[in-house]
Design a protein around this motif. Sequence first.
Motif, PDB file in Angstrom:
ATOM      1  N   LEU A 162       0.852  -1.182   0.000  1.00 11.12           N
ATOM      2  CA  LEU A 162       0.000   0.000   0.000  1.00 11.12           C
ATOM      3  C   LEU A 162       0.893   1.238   0.000  1.00 11.12           C
ATOM      4  O   LEU A 162       1.960   1.229   0.615  1.00 11.12           O
ATOM      5  CB  LEU A 162      -0.882   0.032   1.249  1.00 11.12           C
ATOM      6  CG  LEU A 162      -1.844  -1.135   1.441  1.00 11.12           C
ATOM      7  CD1 LEU A 162      -2.503  -1.052   2.813  1.00 11.12           C
ATOM      8  CD2 LEU A 162      -2.889  -1.142   0.356  1.00 11.12           C
ATOM      9  N   PRO A 163       0.438   2.312  -0.637  1.00 10.02           N
ATOM     10  CA  PRO A 163       1.204   3.554  -0.591  1.00 10.02           C
ATOM     11  C   PRO A 163       1.318   4.060   0.848  1.00 10.02           C
ATOM     12  O   PRO A 163       0.402   3.880   1.658  1.00 10.02           O
ATOM     13  CB  PRO A 163       0.380   4.528  -1.443  1.00 10.02           C
ATOM     14  CG  PRO A 163      -0.522   3.673  -2.259  1.00 10.02           C
ATOM     15  CD  PRO A 163      -0.757   2.423  -1.476  1.00 10.02           C
ATOM     16  N   LYS A 164       2.439   4.693   1.174  1.00 11.32           N
ATOM     17  CA  LYS A 164       2.671   5.188   2.532  1.00 11.32           C
ATOM     18  C   LYS A 164       1.574   6.136   2.994  1.00 11.32           C
ATOM     19  O   LYS A 164       1.145   6.074   4.143  1.00 11.32           O
ATOM     20  CB  LYS A 164       4.025   5.891   2.627  1.00 11.32           C
ATOM     21  CG  LYS A 164       5.193   4.960   2.575  1.00 11.32           C
ATOM     22  CD  LYS A 164       6.500   5.726   2.713  1.00 11.32           C
ATOM     23  CE  LYS A 164       7.670   4.772   2.617  1.00 11.32           C
ATOM     24  NZ  LYS A 164       8.945   5.482   2.771  1.00 11.32           N
ATOM     25  N   ASN A 165       1.112   7.015   2.094  1.00 17.97           N
ATOM     26  CA  ASN A 165       0.072   7.964   2.503  1.00 17.97           C
ATOM     27  C   ASN A 165      -1.237   7.252   2.837  1.00 17.97           C
ATOM     28  O   ASN A 165      -1.988   7.683   3.705  1.00 17.97           O
ATOM     29  CB  ASN A 165      -0.128   9.060   1.457  1.00 17.97           C
ATOM     30  CG  ASN A 165      -0.679   8.543   0.147  1.00 17.97           C
ATOM     31  OD1 ASN A 165      -0.578   7.362  -0.178  1.00 17.97           O
ATOM     32  ND2 ASN A 165      -1.253   9.437  -0.634  1.00 17.97           N
ATOM     33  N   MET A 166      -1.519   6.133   2.172  1.00 21.08           N
ATOM     34  CA  MET A 166      -2.724   5.369   2.466  1.00 21.08           C
ATOM     35  C   MET A 166      -2.626   4.728   3.854  1.00 21.08           C
ATOM     36  O   MET A 166      -3.586   4.761   4.629  1.00 21.08           O
ATOM     37  CB  MET A 166      -2.968   4.294   1.411  1.00 21.08           C
ATOM     38  CG  MET A 166      -4.274   3.541   1.584  1.00 21.08           C
ATOM     39  SD  MET A 166      -4.521   2.245   0.351  1.00 21.08           S
ATOM     40  CE  MET A 166      -4.746   3.222  -1.121  1.00 21.08           C
ATOM     41  N   VAL A 167      -1.477   4.184   4.169  1.00 17.43           N
ATOM     42  CA  VAL A 167      -1.273   3.568   5.484  1.00 17.43           C
ATOM     43  C   VAL A 167      -1.373   4.638   6.573  1.00 17.43           C
ATOM     44  O   VAL A 167      -1.977   4.407   7.623  1.00 17.43           O
ATOM     45  CB  VAL A 167       0.079   2.823   5.550  1.00 17.43           C
ATOM     46  CG1 VAL A 167       0.344   2.317   6.959  1.00 17.43           C
ATOM     47  CG2 VAL A 167       0.101   1.677   4.559  1.00 17.43           C
ATOM     48  N   SER A 168      -0.847   5.816   6.318  1.00 13.78           N
ATOM     49  CA  SER A 168      -0.953   6.913   7.291  1.00 13.78           C
ATOM     50  C   SER A 168      -2.414   7.262   7.552  1.00 13.78           C
ATOM     51  O   SER A 168      -2.826   7.447   8.703  1.00 13.78           O
ATOM     52  CB  SER A 168      -0.211   8.153   6.791  1.00 13.78           C
ATOM     53  OG  SER A 168       1.158   7.897   6.687  1.00 13.78           O
ATOM     54  N   LYS A 169      -3.193   7.347   6.483  1.00 12.42           N
ATOM     55  CA  LYS A 169      -4.621   7.643   6.639  1.00 12.42           C
ATOM     56  C   LYS A 169      -5.336   6.527   7.389  1.00 12.42           C
ATOM     57  O   LYS A 169      -6.178   6.780   8.247  1.00 12.42           O
ATOM     58  CB  LYS A 169      -5.279   7.858   5.274  1.00 12.42           C
ATOM     59  CG  LYS A 169      -4.873   9.142   4.600  1.00 12.42           C
ATOM     60  CD  LYS A 169      -5.520   9.247   3.224  1.00 12.42           C
ATOM     61  CE  LYS A 169      -5.066  10.475   2.481  1.00 12.42           C
ATOM     62  NZ  LYS A 169      -5.664  10.556   1.141  1.00 12.42           N
ATOM     63  N   LEU A 170      -5.001   5.282   7.051  1.00 14.16           N
ATOM     64  CA  LEU A 170      -5.604   4.139   7.746  1.00 14.16           C
ATOM     65  C   LEU A 170      -5.308   4.203   9.241  1.00 14.16           C
ATOM     66  O   LEU A 170      -6.187   3.940  10.071  1.00 14.16           O
ATOM     67  CB  LEU A 170      -5.083   2.824   7.169  1.00 14.16           C
ATOM     68  CG  LEU A 170      -5.686   2.368   5.852  1.00 14.16           C
ATOM     69  CD1 LEU A 170      -4.825   1.296   5.217  1.00 14.16           C
ATOM     70  CD2 LEU A 170      -7.099   1.874   6.069  1.00 14.16           C
ATOM     71  N   ARG A 171      -4.076   4.512   9.602  1.00 16.02           N
ATOM     72  CA  ARG A 171      -3.701   4.596  11.018  1.00 16.02           C
ATOM     73  C   ARG A 171      -4.481   5.683  11.737  1.00 16.02           C
ATOM     74  O   ARG A 171      -4.922   5.491  12.870  1.00 16.02           O
ATOM     75  CB  ARG A 171      -2.201   4.834  11.148  1.00 16.02           C
ATOM     76  CG  ARG A 171      -1.402   3.606  10.831  1.00 16.02           C
ATOM     77  CD  ARG A 171       0.065   3.826  11.049  1.00 16.02           C
ATOM     78  NE  ARG A 171       0.751   2.550  10.913  1.00 16.02           N
ATOM     79  CZ  ARG A 171       2.026   2.432  10.628  1.00 16.02           C
ATOM     80  NH1 ARG A 171       2.779   3.498  10.461  1.00 16.02           N
ATOM     81  NH2 ARG A 171       2.575   1.236  10.520  1.00 16.02           N
ATOM     82  N   GLN A 224      -4.452  -2.656  10.653  1.00 12.64           N
ATOM     83  CA  GLN A 224      -4.671  -3.927   9.966  1.00 12.64           C
ATOM     84  C   GLN A 224      -6.006  -4.541  10.378  1.00 12.64           C
ATOM     85  O   GLN A 224      -6.708  -5.144   9.563  1.00 12.64           O
ATOM     86  CB  GLN A 224      -3.520  -4.889  10.230  1.00 12.64           C
ATOM     87  CG  GLN A 224      -2.228  -4.412   9.588  1.00 12.64           C
ATOM     88  CD  GLN A 224      -1.055  -5.306   9.912  1.00 12.64           C
ATOM     89  OE1 GLN A 224      -1.085  -6.095  10.860  1.00 12.64           O
ATOM     90  NE2 GLN A 224      -0.006  -5.182   9.130  1.00 12.64           N
ATOM     91  N   THR A 225      -6.377  -4.360  11.636  1.00 10.08           N
ATOM     92  CA  THR A 225      -7.686  -4.809  12.103  1.00 10.08           C
ATOM     93  C   THR A 225      -8.782  -4.048  11.374  1.00 10.08           C
ATOM     94  O   THR A 225      -9.789  -4.626  10.947  1.00 10.08           O
ATOM     95  CB  THR A 225      -7.812  -4.619  13.622  1.00 10.08           C
ATOM     96  OG1 THR A 225      -6.770  -5.348  14.266  1.00 10.08           O
ATOM     97  CG2 THR A 225      -9.170  -5.055  14.136  1.00 10.08           C
ATOM     98  N   LEU A 226      -8.583  -2.750  11.213  1.00  7.02           N
ATOM     99  CA  LEU A 226      -9.551  -1.926  10.488  1.00  7.02           C
ATOM    100  C   LEU A 226      -9.714  -2.422   9.053  1.00  7.02           C
ATOM    101  O   LEU A 226     -10.832  -2.549   8.547  1.00  7.02           O
ATOM    102  CB  LEU A 226      -9.113  -0.462  10.489  1.00  7.02           C
ATOM    103  CG  LEU A 226     -10.001   0.513   9.728  1.00  7.02           C
ATOM    104  CD1 LEU A 226     -11.393   0.581  10.348  1.00  7.02           C
ATOM    105  CD2 LEU A 226      -9.361   1.878   9.668  1.00  7.02           C
ATOM    106  N   ILE A 227      -8.608  -2.743   8.402  1.00  8.74           N
ATOM    107  CA  ILE A 227      -8.670  -3.256   7.035  1.00  8.74           C
ATOM    108  C   ILE A 227      -9.487  -4.547   6.991  1.00  8.74           C
ATOM    109  O   ILE A 227     -10.353  -4.726   6.133  1.00  8.74           O
ATOM    110  CB  ILE A 227      -7.258  -3.499   6.467  1.00  8.74           C
ATOM    111  CG1 ILE A 227      -6.534  -2.165   6.252  1.00  8.74           C
ATOM    112  CG2 ILE A 227      -7.318  -4.286   5.167  1.00  8.74           C
ATOM    113  CD1 ILE A 227      -5.055  -2.312   5.930  1.00  8.74           C
TER     114      ILE A 227
END
Length: 80
Positions: free
Chosen positions: A43-52, A64-67
Motif C-alpha cells: 500500500l502507498p505510505k500515505n494510504m497507510v498513514s490515513k488508515l492509522r 490492519q484490524t480496520l482493514i
Amino acid sequence: MKKSKRGKSREYRYKSAEWDESKSVTVEPGKRGPTELSTSIRLPKNMVSKLRRVAERKGGIGYQTLIKMWIAERLEEEAA
C-alpha cells in the motif's frame, strides 16, 4: 527511547493514573488454524498513514484490524 528512521526520538511513558478500569476488556486469543491464511499487500505510505489515523479515531484499533473489518463488511454486502 527508540529513534525512528528519521532520527526523531519517540517515547511513550505509561502513567498509572491514566488507567480507567471501566474501559478494561478481556481478550481471548483465537486459535490460528487451517481456517486462516496470511497474506500481504503493498500500500502507498500515505494510504497507510490515513488508515492509522482512522483506526485511532475508531477506538485505537490497529490499522490492519480496520482493514480486515472493512473487507469483511464489503464481502457481506457483495454476498447479499
